[in-house]
Enzyme design. Sequence first.
Site, short mmCIF file in Angstrom:
data_model
loop_
_atom_site.label_atom_id
_atom_site.label_comp_id
_atom_site.label_asym_id
_atom_site.label_seq_id
_atom_site.Cartn_x
_atom_site.Cartn_y
_atom_site.Cartn_z
CG ASP A 60 -0.34 0.00 2.52
OD1 ASP A 60 0.90 -0.11 2.60
OD2 ASP A 60 -1.08 0.10 3.53
CB SER A 61 4.58 1.71 -0.20
OG SER A 61 4.78 0.63 -1.09
CG ASP A 93 0.44 -4.13 1.97
OD1 ASP A 93 0.69 -5.04 2.79
OD2 ASP A 93 1.16 -3.12 1.83
CE LYS A 153 3.43 -5.80 3.57
NZ LYS A 153 2.97 -4.66 4.36
CD GLU A 166 0.98 -1.65 7.87
OE1 GLU A 166 0.60 -0.80 8.71
OE2 GLU A 166 1.48 -1.34 6.77
CD GLU A 196 8.27 -0.22 6.86
OE1 GLU A 196 7.34 -1.01 6.57
OE2 GLU A 196 8.37 0.92 6.37
O1 KIV Z 1 3.74 -1.11 1.44
C1 KIV Z 1 4.88 -1.58 1.28
O2 KIV Z 1 5.52 -1.43 0.23
C2 KIV Z 1 5.46 -2.31 2.39
C3 KIV Z 1 6.91 -2.65 2.34
C4 KIV Z 1 7.73 -1.46 2.53
C5 KIV Z 1 7.27 -3.73 3.29
O3 KIV Z 1 4.78 -2.60 3.33
#
Ligand code: KIV
Length: 273
Positions: free
Chosen positions: A55-56, A94, A122, A124, A191
């Site tokens: 989600d970056s 994510d 993924k 968090e 992270e």
């Molecule tokens: O959103 C993302 O790209 C991430 C990575 C930096 C691990 O969570």
Amino acid sequence: MPYSQANDSALEKKVTINTLHALRGQEKFVMVSLYDAPMAAMAQQCGIEAVLIGDSLGMTVLGYDSVIPVTMEQMIYHIEAVARGNQKSLIIGDLPFMTYASPEQALVNATRVMQAGAHMVKIEGGQWLVDTVKMLTDRGIPVCAHLGLTPQSVHKFGGFRVQGRDADKAEQMIADAQALADAGAALLVLECVPAALGKAITEAVTIPTVGIGAGADTDAQVLVINDILGLTPQPPKFSKNFLLETGEIAGALKKYRDDVKNGAFPEPTHSFN
Ligand code: KIV
């Protein structure tokens, strides 16, 4: 000879979670967070075992100042693009902010991510996610957990700050990691944590750890494609612009892969105390 032609590291077989578990303790593996089909294809060609549609993308592609605004629709759009471009790497998607606040909500949204082409989701957070991890894994959806500087909690942390520096917070993170692994998490991203804590967590769990700013002792490394290619105006300390050394995108990805595999990346300057 261009770096990208210097060695042919294209993935030959489909990478599965079993591949990554078998590599643990034998060989470091490599993950890249990326968002589109051409980069996904290049990652496969350069031997990147796992790709994450993080989600970056809210910050790297869409111009937001955090990941909070990212929606399920945006994630699905990019996961589908990556899945079209890459048939060999393990694909992790994510779940964005507030789409897994309860196990039931997580199941609905993780189903969408898997149907878009991901092989794993993924999420968090620490022990509050134990029931969610069980719910998803029991139903056939593998989970990558994410601890440390979890960007969806940036406002709780008061900024993008290294986590786990105090002894009590470090103990808590180790306990969280063990609880998530016991609940069935298949991978664990760490992270922005001190290198010593990255090592301690890696030793405390039986699943592969994937570090980003977590020192050299995790089982794998992940970087964001924009950082690898020097596209980030103020790059984080833990990242490295591999394009500078190689002058071409495939070369940069291969150099990143090779440097992780042979222990040249991360260096102490990319880690935190
Ligand atoms: O959103 C993302 O790209 C991430 C990575 C930096 C691990 O969570």
